[in-house]
Design a protein around this motif. Structure first.
Motif, PDB file in Angstrom:
ATOM      1  N   VAL A 201      21.139   8.707  47.593  1.00 26.22           N
ATOM      2  CA  VAL A 201      22.239   9.179  46.737  1.00 26.22           C
ATOM      3  C   VAL A 201      21.913  10.550  46.160  1.00 26.22           C
ATOM      4  CG1 VAL A 201      23.469   8.743  44.579  1.00 26.22           C
ATOM      5  CG2 VAL A 201      23.098   6.883  46.186  1.00 26.22           C
ATOM      6  N   THR A 202      20.658  10.769  45.746  1.00 28.12           N
ATOM      7  CA  THR A 202      20.264  12.074  45.213  1.00 28.12           C
ATOM      8  C   THR A 202      20.428  13.160  46.274  1.00 28.12           C
ATOM      9  OG1 THR A 202      18.662  11.041  43.727  1.00 28.12           O
ATOM     10  CG2 THR A 202      18.390  13.386  44.169  1.00 28.12           C
ATOM     11  N   MET A 203      19.997  12.876  47.508  1.00 31.06           N
ATOM     12  CA  MET A 203      20.137  13.839  48.594  1.00 31.06           C
ATOM     13  C   MET A 203      21.607  14.151  48.857  1.00 31.06           C
ATOM     14  SD  MET A 203      17.255  12.670  51.360  1.00 31.06           S
ATOM     15  CE  MET A 203      17.817  13.965  52.476  1.00 31.06           C
ATOM     16  N   LEU A 204      22.443  13.101  48.863  1.00 28.44           N
ATOM     17  CA  LEU A 204      23.869  13.291  49.128  1.00 28.44           C
ATOM     18  C   LEU A 204      24.514  14.147  48.043  1.00 28.44           C
ATOM     19  CD1 LEU A 204      26.403  12.631  50.769  1.00 28.44           C
ATOM     20  CD2 LEU A 204      26.645  10.538  49.410  1.00 28.44           C
ATOM     21  N   ILE A 205      24.223  13.850  46.791  1.00 32.59           N
ATOM     22  CA  ILE A 205      24.795  14.629  45.681  1.00 32.59           C
ATOM     23  C   ILE A 205      24.351  16.088  45.766  1.00 32.59           C
ATOM     24  CG2 ILE A 205      24.755  14.939  43.183  1.00 32.59           C
ATOM     25  CD1 ILE A 205      24.603  11.905  42.923  1.00 32.59           C
ATOM     26  N   PHE A 206      23.082  16.287  46.066  1.00 35.70           N
ATOM     27  CA  PHE A 206      22.548  17.651  46.163  1.00 35.70           C
ATOM     28  C   PHE A 206      23.247  18.419  47.278  1.00 35.70           C
ATOM     29  CE2 PHE A 206      19.128  20.444  44.816  1.00 35.70           C
ATOM     30  CZ  PHE A 206      19.048  21.348  45.858  1.00 35.70           C
ATOM     31  N   ARG A 207      23.420  17.792  48.447  1.00 36.89           N
ATOM     32  CA  ARG A 207      24.055  18.468  49.580  1.00 36.89           C
ATOM     33  C   ARG A 207      25.522  18.754  49.292  1.00 36.89           C
ATOM     34  NH1 ARG A 207      22.387  15.871  55.275  1.00 36.89           N
ATOM     35  NH2 ARG A 207      23.641  17.670  55.908  1.00 36.89           N
ATOM     36  N   LEU A 208      26.214  17.806  48.659  1.00 39.28           N
ATOM     37  CA  LEU A 208      27.613  18.030  48.307  1.00 39.28           C
ATOM     38  C   LEU A 208      27.748  19.175  47.310  1.00 39.28           C
ATOM     39  CD1 LEU A 208      28.932  14.358  47.956  1.00 39.28           C
ATOM     40  CD2 LEU A 208      29.439  15.993  49.794  1.00 39.28           C
ATOM     41  N   ARG A 209      26.793  19.276  46.407  1.00 42.68           N
ATOM     42  CA  ARG A 209      26.814  20.359  45.438  1.00 42.68           C
ATOM     43  C   ARG A 209      26.619  21.709  46.125  1.00 42.68           C
ATOM     44  NH1 ARG A 209      28.859  22.057  40.701  1.00 42.68           N
ATOM     45  NH2 ARG A 209      27.440  23.506  39.636  1.00 42.68           N
ATOM     46  N   VAL A 210      25.690  21.741  47.089  1.00 39.97           N
ATOM     47  CA  VAL A 210      25.456  22.979  47.835  1.00 39.97           C
ATOM     48  C   VAL A 210      26.702  23.379  48.619  1.00 39.97           C
ATOM     49  CG1 VAL A 210      24.134  24.008  49.717  1.00 39.97           C
ATOM     50  CG2 VAL A 210      22.966  22.672  47.962  1.00 39.97           C
ATOM     51  N   GLU A 211      27.325  22.422  49.274  1.00 34.71           N
ATOM     52  CA  GLU A 211      28.538  22.711  50.040  1.00 34.71           C
ATOM     53  C   GLU A 211      29.666  23.203  49.147  1.00 34.71           C
ATOM     54  OE1 GLU A 211      28.844  22.764  53.265  1.00 34.71           O
ATOM     55  OE2 GLU A 211      26.776  22.106  53.564  1.00 34.71           O
ATOM     56  N   TYR A 212      29.759  22.623  47.949  1.00 32.76           N
ATOM     57  CA  TYR A 212      30.783  23.045  46.997  1.00 32.76           C
ATOM     58  C   TYR A 212      30.574  24.491  46.565  1.00 32.76           C
ATOM     59  CZ  TYR A 212      33.306  23.361  42.560  1.00 32.76           C
ATOM     60  OH  TYR A 212      34.109  23.776  41.529  1.00 32.76           O
ATOM     61  N   LEU A 213      29.314  24.828  46.264  1.00 32.49           N
ATOM     62  CA  LEU A 213      29.005  26.198  45.857  1.00 32.49           C
ATOM     63  C   LEU A 213      29.267  27.198  46.991  1.00 32.49           C
ATOM     64  CD1 LEU A 213      25.733  25.581  43.802  1.00 32.49           C
ATOM     65  CD2 LEU A 213      28.029  26.077  42.920  1.00 32.49           C
ATOM     66  N   LYS A 214      28.958  26.785  48.231  1.00 29.43           N
ATOM     67  CA  LYS A 214      29.236  27.646  49.374  1.00 29.43           C
ATOM     68  C   LYS A 214      30.739  27.888  49.540  1.00 29.43           C
ATOM     69  CE  LYS A 214      25.227  26.717  52.311  1.00 29.43           C
ATOM     70  NZ  LYS A 214      24.803  26.142  53.601  1.00 29.43           N
ATOM     71  N   ALA A 215      31.508  26.814  49.358  1.00 30.36           N
ATOM     72  CA  ALA A 215      32.952  26.928  49.502  1.00 30.36           C
ATOM     73  C   ALA A 215      33.550  27.864  48.446  1.00 30.36           C
ATOM     74  CB  ALA A 215      33.600  25.544  49.427  1.00 30.36           C
ATOM     75  N   ARG A 216      33.022  27.834  47.244  1.00 32.28           N
ATOM     76  CA  ARG A 216      33.510  28.686  46.173  1.00 32.28           C
ATOM     77  C   ARG A 216      33.148  30.140  46.408  1.00 32.28           C
ATOM     78  NH1 ARG A 216      32.918  26.947  40.094  1.00 32.28           N
ATOM     79  NH2 ARG A 216      34.228  28.813  40.069  1.00 32.28           N
ATOM     80  N   SER A 217      31.972  30.358  47.013  1.00 29.98           N
ATOM     81  CA  SER A 217      31.566  31.757  47.233  1.00 29.98           C
ATOM     82  C   SER A 217      32.217  32.326  48.490  1.00 29.98           C
ATOM     83  CB  SER A 217      30.045  31.800  47.380  1.00 29.98           C
ATOM     84  OG  SER A 217      29.608  31.030  48.470  1.00 29.98           O
TER      85      SER A 217
END
Length: 217
Positions: A201-217
């Motif tokens: 779950v920690t890995m999944l949350i971390f990866r989703l957070r990274v993808e979200y930040l990439k999408a915003r940038s």
């Protein structure tokens, strides 16, 4: 001995406490009886303690029950985080022969005869909230670390998958194996699953957070 009369050592039992701590085992044998089996509060019988909030070991009476407190990393400074209680011990005013042993996280109690035997495995008595906190402290940082490493090798698909699978499953299995080897506890698939769950779950949350930040940038 009564409420106004106690036996107390003349000096500190620091050396005894240190030896018990180093060996992580002891045996206590005593014969005792109560003149009041309606004792409403914890009545200390034998205790190694600085005060009522800091103790290494205590056996006490609570009504008809025998209460045991032992200070360990699992039970806390006052030995009260895990309750060790044996009911129906002080049902009369007759003398009771009690033997208590502790070794490798196991507390064993014999009362009057070998057939009346009780065993407590401290690892199996850890409250759920405390167990969740302990596993979170171990596996959440592990999951975050695996997620960060995976970002650097994401172009290497085979290596990335091997790392993810081994990183999710192996640490949890290893921890359970260590606990089994150090204490006579049974294999717990729930404990293994709990470690895997926190890591994944920690890995999944971390990866989703990274993808979200990439999408915003």
């Amino acid at each position: 001995m009564n409420s106004s009369q106690w036996l107390k050592t003349a000096g500190s039992v620091k050396n005894l406490s240190q030896r018990i701590s180093q060996k992580s085992e002891f045996t206590l044998a005593t014969t005792l009886r109560t003149d009041n089996n309606k004792q409403a509060d914890y009545a200390r019988i034998i205790s190694i303690s600085a005060d009522s909030l800091r103790r290494n070991f205590t056996i006490s009476q609570l009504k008809k029950s025998l209460d045991i407190r032992l200070r360990t990393p699992l039970t806390g400074e006052n030995g009260s985080d895990i309750k060790l209680r044996i009911p129906h011990v002080f049902t009369d005013n007759k003398s009771k022969k009690i033997i208590i042993t502790y070794s490798r996280g196991i507390v064993q109690v014999y009362i009057d005869r070998i057939q009346r035997y009780y065993s407590f495995n401290l690892l199996e008595l850890i409250p759920l909230q405390q167990k969740l906190f302990s596993y979170a402290m171990i596996f959440i940082p592990l999951g975050a670390g695996l997620a960060i490493i995976n970002l650097f090798i994401k172009n290497r698909m085979i290596l990335s998958k091997v790392l993810l699978m081994s990183g999710i499953f192996f640490p949890s299995i290893l921890l359970e194996a260590i606990l089994i080897s150090e204490t006579p506890k049974a294999l717990s698939l729930k404990n293994i699953f709990l470690g895997i769950l926190f890591t994944a779950v920690t890995m999944l949350i971390f990866r989703l957070r990274v993808e979200y930040l990439k999408a915003r940038s």
